[in-house]
Scaffold this motif. Sequence first.
Motif, PDB file in Angstrom:
ATOM      1  N   LYS A 138      79.738   4.045  82.875  1.00 38.17           N
ATOM      2  CA  LYS A 138      80.144   5.428  82.605  1.00 38.17           C
ATOM      3  C   LYS A 138      81.298   5.827  83.511  1.00 38.17           C
ATOM      4  CE  LYS A 138      75.942   7.685  81.106  1.00 38.17           C
ATOM      5  NZ  LYS A 138      74.788   8.339  81.703  1.00 38.17           N
ATOM      6  N   LYS A 139      81.159   5.473  84.771  1.00 40.77           N
ATOM      7  CA  LYS A 139      82.148   5.907  85.758  1.00 40.77           C
ATOM      8  C   LYS A 139      83.510   5.272  85.492  1.00 40.77           C
ATOM      9  CE  LYS A 139      83.932   7.076  89.782  1.00 40.77           C
ATOM     10  NZ  LYS A 139      84.433   8.430  89.980  1.00 40.77           N
ATOM     11  N   PHE A 140      83.496   3.969  85.188  1.00 47.99           N
ATOM     12  CA  PHE A 140      84.771   3.272  85.078  1.00 47.99           C
ATOM     13  C   PHE A 140      85.212   3.055  83.631  1.00 47.99           C
ATOM     14  CE2 PHE A 140      82.767   1.679  89.049  1.00 47.99           C
ATOM     15  CZ  PHE A 140      83.584   2.401  89.909  1.00 47.99           C
ATOM     16  N   ALA A 141      84.428   3.578  82.686  1.00 49.18           N
ATOM     17  CA  ALA A 141      84.747   3.410  81.275  1.00 49.18           C
ATOM     18  C   ALA A 141      85.017   1.948  80.944  1.00 49.18           C
ATOM     19  CB  ALA A 141      85.953   4.269  80.896  1.00 49.18           C
ATOM     20  N   CYS A 142      84.043   1.120  81.201  1.00 50.81           N
ATOM     21  CA  CYS A 142      84.209  -0.298  80.908  1.00 50.81           C
ATOM     22  C   CYS A 142      82.845  -0.889  80.581  1.00 50.81           C
ATOM     23  CB  CYS A 142      84.798  -1.016  82.125  1.00 50.81           C
ATOM     24  SG  CYS A 142      83.685  -1.009  83.511  1.00 50.81           S
ATOM     25  N   GLY A 143      82.877  -2.141  80.144  1.00 51.00           N
ATOM     26  CA  GLY A 143      81.611  -2.800  79.865  1.00 51.00           C
ATOM     27  C   GLY A 143      80.915  -3.135  81.165  1.00 51.00           C
ATOM     28  N   SER A 144      79.595  -2.937  81.203  1.00 55.19           N
ATOM     29  CA  SER A 144      78.846  -3.214  82.423  1.00 55.19           C
ATOM     30  C   SER A 144      77.434  -3.586  82.011  1.00 55.19           C
ATOM     31  CB  SER A 144      78.845  -1.973  83.297  1.00 55.19           C
ATOM     32  OG  SER A 144      78.023  -2.165  84.407  1.00 55.19           O
ATOM     33  N   SER A 145      76.966  -4.739  82.429  1.00 52.87           N
ATOM     34  CA  SER A 145      75.652  -5.155  81.973  1.00 52.87           C
ATOM     35  C   SER A 145      74.920  -5.945  83.049  1.00 52.87           C
ATOM     36  CB  SER A 145      75.784  -6.012  80.716  1.00 52.87           C
ATOM     37  OG  SER A 145      76.487  -7.181  81.035  1.00 52.87           O
ATOM     38  N   VAL A 146      73.615  -6.041  82.858  1.00 52.78           N
ATOM     39  CA  VAL A 146      72.801  -6.832  83.771  1.00 52.78           C
ATOM     40  C   VAL A 146      72.611  -8.205  83.147  1.00 52.78           C
ATOM     41  CG1 VAL A 146      70.605  -7.014  84.948  1.00 52.78           C
ATOM     42  CG2 VAL A 146      71.606  -4.778  84.549  1.00 52.78           C
ATOM     43  N   THR A 147      72.977  -9.243  83.843  1.00 56.46           N
ATOM     44  CA  THR A 147      72.793 -10.593  83.313  1.00 56.46           C
ATOM     45  C   THR A 147      72.074 -11.443  84.341  1.00 56.46           C
ATOM     46  OG1 THR A 147      74.974 -11.129  84.138  1.00 56.46           O
ATOM     47  CG2 THR A 147      74.797 -10.619  81.798  1.00 56.46           C
ATOM     48  N   LYS A 148      71.545 -12.544  83.847  1.00 55.63           N
ATOM     49  CA  LYS A 148      70.898 -13.493  84.750  1.00 55.63           C
ATOM     50  C   LYS A 148      71.932 -14.506  85.203  1.00 55.63           C
ATOM     51  CE  LYS A 148      66.152 -13.771  84.958  1.00 55.63           C
ATOM     52  NZ  LYS A 148      65.502 -12.753  84.156  1.00 55.63           N
ATOM     53  N   SER A 149      72.033 -14.727  86.479  1.00 55.64           N
ATOM     54  CA  SER A 149      72.970 -15.732  86.972  1.00 55.64           C
ATOM     55  C   SER A 149      72.352 -17.118  86.805  1.00 55.64           C
ATOM     56  CB  SER A 149      73.291 -15.470  88.431  1.00 55.64           C
ATOM     57  OG  SER A 149      72.152 -15.746  89.207  1.00 55.64           O
ATOM     58  N   ALA A 150      73.126 -18.154  87.103  1.00 54.33           N
ATOM     59  CA  ALA A 150      72.630 -19.518  86.955  1.00 54.33           C
ATOM     60  C   ALA A 150      71.429 -19.749  87.862  1.00 54.33           C
ATOM     61  CB  ALA A 150      73.734 -20.505  87.283  1.00 54.33           C
ATOM     62  N   ALA A 151      71.409 -19.069  88.984  1.00 52.93           N
ATOM     63  CA  ALA A 151      70.304 -19.241  89.927  1.00 52.93           C
ATOM     64  C   ALA A 151      69.057 -18.462  89.506  1.00 52.93           C
ATOM     65  CB  ALA A 151      70.754 -18.798  91.313  1.00 52.93           C
ATOM     66  N   GLY A 152      69.157 -17.751  88.400  1.00 54.94           N
ATOM     67  CA  GLY A 152      67.994 -17.014  87.910  1.00 54.94           C
ATOM     68  C   GLY A 152      67.882 -15.616  88.466  1.00 54.94           C
ATOM     69  N   GLN A 153      68.899 -15.168  89.182  1.00 52.02           N
ATOM     70  CA  GLN A 153      68.843 -13.818  89.748  1.00 52.02           C
ATOM     71  C   GLN A 153      69.571 -12.831  88.850  1.00 52.02           C
ATOM     72  OE1 GLN A 153      70.196 -13.938  93.838  1.00 52.02           O
ATOM     73  NE2 GLN A 153      68.222 -13.049  94.364  1.00 52.02           N
ATOM     74  N   ASP A 154      69.098 -11.616  88.836  1.00 51.62           N
ATOM     75  CA  ASP A 154      69.786 -10.591  88.056  1.00 51.62           C
ATOM     76  C   ASP A 154      71.028 -10.117  88.788  1.00 51.62           C
ATOM     77  OD1 ASP A 154      68.154 -10.618  85.933  1.00 51.62           O
ATOM     78  OD2 ASP A 154      66.829  -9.028  86.648  1.00 51.62           O
ATOM     79  N   GLU A 155      72.086  -9.933  88.034  1.00 50.19           N
ATOM     80  CA  GLU A 155      73.308  -9.415  88.647  1.00 50.19           C
ATOM     81  C   GLU A 155      73.993  -8.490  87.648  1.00 50.19           C
ATOM     82  OE1 GLU A 155      75.219 -13.129  89.461  1.00 50.19           O
ATOM     83  OE2 GLU A 155      75.971 -13.298  87.437  1.00 50.19           O
ATOM     84  N   ILE A 156      74.858  -7.642  88.162  1.00 49.68           N
ATOM     85  CA  ILE A 156      75.581  -6.726  87.299  1.00 49.68           C
ATOM     86  C   ILE A 156      76.984  -7.265  87.088  1.00 49.68           C
ATOM     87  CG2 ILE A 156      76.415  -4.371  86.986  1.00 49.68           C
ATOM     88  CD1 ILE A 156      74.221  -3.449  88.825  1.00 49.68           C
ATOM     89  N   VAL A 157      77.414  -7.368  85.829  1.00 50.83           N
ATOM     90  CA  VAL A 157      78.768  -7.812  85.538  1.00 50.83           C
ATOM     91  C   VAL A 157      79.561  -6.619  85.034  1.00 50.83           C
ATOM     92  CG1 VAL A 157      80.195  -9.296  84.116  1.00 50.83           C
ATOM     93  CG2 VAL A 157      78.023 -10.137  84.982  1.00 50.83           C
ATOM     94  N   VAL A 158      80.598  -6.264  85.759  1.00 49.38           N
ATOM     95  CA  VAL A 158      81.444  -5.138  85.365  1.00 49.38           C
ATOM     96  C   VAL A 158      82.768  -5.703  84.887  1.00 49.38           C
ATOM     97  CG1 VAL A 158      82.457  -2.961  86.101  1.00 49.38           C
ATOM     98  CG2 VAL A 158      80.363  -3.776  87.170  1.00 49.38           C
ATOM     99  N   GLN A 159      83.152  -5.326  83.679  1.00 51.95           N
ATOM    100  CA  GLN A 159      84.374  -5.890  83.115  1.00 51.95           C
ATOM    101  C   GLN A 159      85.579  -5.078  83.565  1.00 51.95           C
ATOM    102  OE1 GLN A 159      83.826  -6.133  78.916  1.00 51.95           O
ATOM    103  NE2 GLN A 159      82.105  -7.541  79.104  1.00 51.95           N
ATOM    104  N   GLY A 160      86.440  -5.719  84.296  1.00 55.84           N
ATOM    105  CA  GLY A 160      87.626  -5.036  84.806  1.00 55.84           C
ATOM    106  C   GLY A 160      87.797  -5.365  86.273  1.00 55.84           C
ATOM    107  N   ASP A 161      89.014  -5.295  86.740  1.00 51.56           N
ATOM    108  CA  ASP A 161      89.285  -5.636  88.120  1.00 51.56           C
ATOM    109  C   ASP A 161      89.060  -4.394  88.983  1.00 51.56           C
ATOM    110  OD1 ASP A 161      90.033  -6.766  90.386  1.00 51.56           O
ATOM    111  OD2 ASP A 161      92.092  -7.223  89.829  1.00 51.56           O
TER     112      ASP A 161
END
Lengths: 198, 181
Positions: A138-161
């Motif tokens: 919402k804040k950055f007007a971009c895609g942002s989601s919770v995904t599982k990393s290769a190590a099995g941990q949850d992480e947030i991926v925010v699209q944009g630099d």
Amino acid sequence: MADTTTETTVPAKVTLYCGICTLPPEYCEFTSTARKCREWLEKEHPDLVATIYNSEAVEAAMSKLSVNAQEKAAKAEAQASKRAEKEEQKAEREAAKKASSRVTLKRVERAKRKHVIVVTGLEAFGLDLKKVAKDFGKKFACGSSVTKSAAGQDEIVVQGDLSDDILEYLEQQYPQVPFDNIDQIEEKKKKKAEGGAA
Amino acid sequence: MFKKPITTPQKSKLKSSVQRSLRQKLLDQFPLLAPHIDEILPKKSQLDLIKLPDKISLYALDSNVLFWQHFDDALIPHLRLVHAYPHAFPRIQVDRGAIRFVMAGAQLMCPGLTSPGAQLPDAAEELKPGQVVAVGAEGKENACMVGVLKMGTEEIKKVNKGVAVETGHYLGDGLWKFEEV
């Protein structure tokens, strides 16, 4: 106040609650934070300490019991204090862990000149990753989601630099995350080229 | 019932007709609450219904939980309400030794209610099974638990064995610590 049903109106009683364990202070002694509760009470309401921590009354109540029951009660009391101590230590350990756990903002290259930011470690501060991800989006007007990393941990991926912006936003919006615990790192994709250059 | 912390609740607004019937039910259950009902539940207020797993519903006003119930059973007040209006709820008392177990979420057993430190109402004011009671403790001013009687108080005195009060809500449980976001 239309009180006709009773002859005397008793207003709502305001009960004092402990600032540490949120119980009425007379029950603090049964919680795992009993010592801290007592310190809190001594600081905030010194007048109440004497009435609440009245060991004489406890002893008087104990003496009413039979010898057998007294022994039992003493045993239970000792056991409980041991358990409380353990729990206190556990809480301390957890707090220490929290203080030492780190949040990383990793800049990952997706396509040429396009990046995503991977945020890890927020869950250690009791944040709901899904909600935080939504906030970022919402804040950055971009895609942002919770995904599982290769190590099995949850992480947030925010699209944009947005590494710097996220850092700033985290600092403002989530005071429970200490600013010094946040790291910004960059993932180098072409390690070979880097190695060759050095 | 609330041993575990409450997570991810769904909140919805209550229909005013449902709220009216709820208010009536409340008064039927606790007639002594009548002088305070406007204070607790103003006529023009909007109650929120919070649904939890296992058919438990919480009723909250301005994000303070007032009552809860399981399925369609009796309404059970939140302990903060019991602390605010202690005289409005029937009260029993347990001895000191039992407090520890109550606060760990145990069911109340009869012997804890019949020993010297405990108190039960006289035969004339007998409480029937199914009655919601506030449970106080020896030497303490405030209630530490609210629950539903499994036996009548006279029966408790006679049998003196087994479960007397089924645990509903006790100090420091998930409901006590539950705060709405």
